[in-house]
Design a protein around this motif. Structure first.
Motif, PDB file in Angstrom:
ATOM      1  N   UNK A  89      13.025  42.647  -6.912  1.00 53.35           N
ATOM      2  CA  UNK A  89      11.668  42.398  -7.425  1.00 53.35           C
ATOM      3  C   UNK A  89      10.903  41.434  -6.508  1.00 53.35           C
ATOM      4  N   UNK A  90      11.637  40.487  -5.890  1.00 58.32           N
ATOM      5  CA  UNK A  90      10.990  39.555  -4.962  1.00 58.32           C
ATOM      6  C   UNK A  90      10.431  40.292  -3.750  1.00 58.32           C
ATOM      7  N   UNK A  91      11.162  41.293  -3.276  1.00 56.90           N
ATOM      8  CA  UNK A  91      10.692  42.081  -2.142  1.00 56.90           C
ATOM      9  C   UNK A  91       9.441  42.868  -2.513  1.00 56.90           C
ATOM     10  N   UNK A  92       9.458  43.478  -3.690  1.00 58.43           N
ATOM     11  CA  UNK A  92       8.299  44.257  -4.141  1.00 58.43           C
ATOM     12  C   UNK A  92       7.088  43.357  -4.356  1.00 58.43           C
ATOM     13  N   UNK A  93       7.309  42.193  -4.988  1.00 59.83           N
ATOM     14  CA  UNK A  93       6.208  41.244  -5.202  1.00 59.83           C
ATOM     15  C   UNK A  93       5.662  40.750  -3.871  1.00 59.83           C
ATOM     16  N   UNK A  94       6.556  40.495  -2.923  1.00 54.61           N
ATOM     17  CA  UNK A  94       6.123  40.058  -1.595  1.00 54.61           C
ATOM     18  C   UNK A  94       5.264  41.104  -0.912  1.00 54.61           C
ATOM     19  N   UNK A  95       5.622  42.383  -1.097  1.00 53.88           N
ATOM     20  CA  UNK A  95       4.807  43.458  -0.519  1.00 53.88           C
ATOM     21  C   UNK A  95       3.404  43.492  -1.142  1.00 53.88           C
ATOM     22  N   UNK A  96       3.327  43.233  -2.443  1.00 51.88           N
ATOM     23  CA  UNK A  96       2.014  43.187  -3.107  1.00 51.88           C
ATOM     24  C   UNK A  96       1.162  42.069  -2.516  1.00 51.88           C
ATOM     25  N   UNK A  97       1.757  40.877  -2.422  1.00 51.73           N
ATOM     26  CA  UNK A  97       1.010  39.712  -1.918  1.00 51.73           C
ATOM     27  C   UNK A  97       0.615  39.918  -0.462  1.00 51.73           C
ATOM     28  N   UNK A  98       1.521  40.520   0.316  1.00 51.51           N
ATOM     29  CA  UNK A  98       1.189  40.801   1.713  1.00 51.51           C
ATOM     30  C   UNK A  98       0.051  41.803   1.795  1.00 51.51           C
ATOM     31  N   UNK A  99       0.001  42.718   0.845  1.00 49.29           N
ATOM     32  CA  UNK A  99      -1.109  43.657   0.786  1.00 49.29           C
ATOM     33  C   UNK A  99      -2.436  42.966   0.518  1.00 49.29           C
ATOM     34  N   UNK A 100      -2.424  41.960  -0.371  1.00 48.25           N
ATOM     35  CA  UNK A 100      -3.642  41.179  -0.634  1.00 48.25           C
ATOM     36  C   UNK A 100      -4.131  40.536   0.655  1.00 48.25           C
ATOM     37  N   UNK A 101      -3.192  39.956   1.413  1.00 48.04           N
ATOM     38  CA  UNK A 101      -3.527  39.352   2.709  1.00 48.04           C
ATOM     39  C   UNK A 101      -4.190  40.381   3.622  1.00 48.04           C
ATOM     40  N   UNK A 102      -3.596  41.578   3.702  1.00 47.33           N
ATOM     41  CA  UNK A 102      -4.127  42.621   4.582  1.00 47.33           C
ATOM     42  C   UNK A 102      -5.499  43.110   4.108  1.00 47.33           C
ATOM     43  N   UNK A 103      -5.666  43.252   2.788  1.00 49.14           N
ATOM     44  CA  UNK A 103      -6.943  43.704   2.248  1.00 49.14           C
ATOM     45  C   UNK A 103      -8.079  42.746   2.562  1.00 49.14           C
ATOM     46  N   UNK A 104      -7.801  41.453   2.484  1.00 52.31           N
ATOM     47  CA  UNK A 104      -8.808  40.439   2.819  1.00 52.31           C
ATOM     48  C   UNK A 104      -9.086  40.438   4.315  1.00 52.31           C
ATOM     49  N   UNK A 105      -8.020  40.442   5.113  1.00 52.51           N
ATOM     50  CA  UNK A 105      -8.194  40.300   6.564  1.00 52.51           C
ATOM     51  C   UNK A 105      -8.877  41.511   7.188  1.00 52.51           C
ATOM     52  N   UNK A 106      -8.607  42.726   6.688  1.00 55.96           N
ATOM     53  CA  UNK A 106      -9.220  43.919   7.277  1.00 55.96           C
ATOM     54  C   UNK A 106     -10.706  44.044   6.949  1.00 55.96           C
ATOM     55  N   UNK A 107     -11.197  43.223   6.042  1.00 54.79           N
ATOM     56  CA  UNK A 107     -12.640  43.141   5.809  1.00 54.79           C
ATOM     57  C   UNK A 107     -13.228  41.910   6.485  1.00 54.79           C
ATOM     58  N   UNK A 108     -12.561  40.765   6.344  1.00 56.41           N
ATOM     59  CA  UNK A 108     -13.085  39.508   6.888  1.00 56.41           C
ATOM     60  C   UNK A 108     -13.066  39.490   8.413  1.00 56.41           C
ATOM     61  N   UNK A 109     -12.002  40.037   9.023  1.00 63.74           N
ATOM     62  CA  UNK A 109     -11.902  40.000  10.482  1.00 63.74           C
ATOM     63  C   UNK A 109     -12.987  40.839  11.167  1.00 63.74           C
ATOM     64  N   UNK A 134     -16.233  39.003  10.870  1.00 61.57           N
ATOM     65  CA  UNK A 134     -16.282  37.829  11.745  1.00 61.57           C
ATOM     66  C   UNK A 134     -16.539  38.255  13.193  1.00 61.57           C
ATOM     67  N   UNK A 135     -15.788  39.250  13.667  1.00 54.41           N
ATOM     68  CA  UNK A 135     -15.923  39.685  15.057  1.00 54.41           C
ATOM     69  C   UNK A 135     -17.297  40.288  15.333  1.00 54.41           C
ATOM     70  N   UNK A 136     -17.828  41.049  14.379  1.00 47.89           N
ATOM     71  CA  UNK A 136     -19.144  41.671  14.597  1.00 47.89           C
ATOM     72  C   UNK A 136     -20.259  40.633  14.609  1.00 47.89           C
ATOM     73  N   UNK A 137     -20.048  39.492  13.943  1.00 47.15           N
ATOM     74  CA  UNK A 137     -21.088  38.467  13.846  1.00 47.15           C
ATOM     75  C   UNK A 137     -21.016  37.419  14.950  1.00 47.15           C
TER      76      UNK A 137
END
Length: 463
Positions: free
Chosen positions: A142-162, A165-168
């Motif tokens: 369950x820790x591995x699955x939860x970690x994948x969820x949280x890592x997904x949150x990181x990716x979802x934020x970064x693929x919009x924010x990055x 940022x770069x375009x601006x």
């Protein structure tokens, strides 16, 4: 607002196809701009790519860990269908986290800014890395699955924010090339995950948790370097109304003292939007002048995932095994996919301003259709002709190269270019939602489609 948005987007498209063909001057690439793009991408899009491929190499060991944990808890082994479901959830739930990240990114970048969002996002990455790397020690899948969820949150934020940022922070002349940094680092992340997953490094039963622990390294590097670089000057000027800081940011990123033209350009946009509040998703969807821009972003983002490339990254070993490749050879053949992807993405970054967005996008998808058709025929007939498995490998590499030349990075660039400042957060949220829902569908359904194909083959043999 609607009348202003349409011509601006049309001008941007024209620039991408016409004047974008001009060679960008070397003077546009300042040291700070290069460091900001590399550091931002290394702690963001690199981790997205890494987490696409990192689950592939240790799949056998992780499934064994799931089975042993299940047997220890309940006294019997998990059945094959349940194990397949657990593994599919582990792989695909990364996309559910990504969807959450894409949804919450708008208020975060509005309140904290682009750079600070990237920095704060590392909290998710480090938390996920600790959960996943310690799951074997704790005996908890369950820790591995939860970690994948949280890592997904990181990716979802970064693929919009990055990309935002770069375009601006980039000059118009090289905005497309700099935007490709996101795609290039996704490719480098995929390749790195494949290298570290080799049996000689972390691709062993006792070492697979280190593959997930390595996520901490890019996050720490970003946390150390990025604070010394400025926030997006457009954000400082348009949303924080801090002209002095915006001027300093422009000077740092553009590498020149006189930035009055750039400041005036942004202020002119601000005057047009003076009475315009941040546009919501519903308002963006209802704006008739932006309809084709929204449709373009939705279609390109959907195709970005549904074309099947993520299935290759998630399940590369299975695909090559089905193609008849020797098990001992597969990890090294897999490396070629990451290498080809990286080289193709770099090539795209070098030519995007000369050739334009549309030719690369249409050409890339067109070549993918051709090679997918050949791959289908090759996989169907591979047991009748001895050399066909090698044709399958070539087709997979050609599909990857075709994808990375255009479709792999351009959707992120288009989302940043098609919309004004007040519309960009909502546009990135729409793009992110389509992206992650499609990613989830591919990751969850592919193993079951593959299993159904095996059942059909067995039935054909019995008939």
């Amino acid at each position: 607002m609607d009348r202003a948005a349409g011509p601006e987007a049309a001008t941007l498209v024209a620039r991408g196809e016409g004047s974008g063909r001009r060679r960008a001057g070397r003077s546009n690439w300042s040291g700070s701009l290069i460091v900001a793009s590399l550091t931002g991408a290394f702690g963001s899009s690199f981790l997205y790519g890494y987490n696409l491929s990192v689950v592939n190499a240790p799949a056998v060991f992780i499934k064994k860990f799931y089975n042993e944990t299940w047997e220890r808890r309940y006294g019997f082994s998990v059945d094959e269908s349940t194990l397949t479901l657990l593994w599919s959830i582990t792989v695909s739930i990364f996309a559910i986290g990504g969807l959450v990240g894409a949804i919450i990114v708008t208020p975060i970048v509005k309140f904290f800014g682009r750079k600070c969002t990237l920095l704060l996002n590392n909290v998710f990455a480090v938390t996920a890395a600790l959960l996943m790397s310690l799951s074997l020690l704790a005996g908890s899948f369950e820790m591995l699955i939860l970690g994948r969820v949280i890592m997904g949150v990181d990716a979802g934020i970064s693929l919009s924010a990055l990309p935002m940022y770069l375009s601006e922070i980039s000059p118009k002349e090289i905005r497309g090339s700099l935007g490709q940094v996101t795609a290039i680092f996704i490719c480098i992340g995929v390749f790195t995950g494949q290298v570290l997953g080799l049996p000689e490094i972390f691709g062993q039963e006792s070492r697979w948790p280190y593959l997930f622990g390595a996520i901490i390294v890019p996050s720490l590097i970003q946390v150390v370097i990025l604070p010394f670089l400025p926030e997006s000057p457009r954000y400082l000027l348009l949303e924080k109304h801090n002209k002095s800081k915006a001027e300093k940011a422009f000077q740092t990123f553009l590498g020149k003292d006189d930035v009055s033209h750039e400041v005036e350009e942004v202020l002119a946009e601000s005057r047009v939007q003076r009475n315009t509040k941040l546009v919501s998703i519903l308002q963006l969807l209802r704006t008739r002048a932006l309809r084709w821009q929204v449709i373009t972003v939705v279609v390109t983002m959907g195709c970005y995932q549904l074309c099947g490339l993520n299935a290759i990254w998630y399940y590369t070993n299975n695909i090559f095994s089905e193609a008849g490749i020797n098990q001992e050879t597969i990890p090294y053949v897999t490396l070629s996919t990451g290498a080809v992807e990286t080289l193709a993405a770099v090539f795209s970054g070098l030519v995007i301003e000369r050739l334009g967005r549309r030719p690369l996008l249409i050409g890339g998808f067109g070549l993918m259709i051709v090679f997918f058709a050949v791959l289908t025929v090759s996989l169907t007939l591979q047991k009748t002709v001895q050399w066909l498995p090698y044709l399958s490998i070539f087709c997979i590499l050609a599909i990857i190269a075709s994808f990375c030349i255009g479709p792999g990075g351009i959707p992120f660039v288009l989302t940043g270019e098609f919309f004004q400042q007040s519309q960009r957060p909502a546009a990135f949220m729409i793009a992110g939602t389509v992206n992650w829902l499609s990613n989830f569908a591919v990751g969850l359904l592919f193993p079951f489609i593959q299993g159904l194909q095996k059942v059909q083959l067995i039935q054909q043999k019995l008939m």
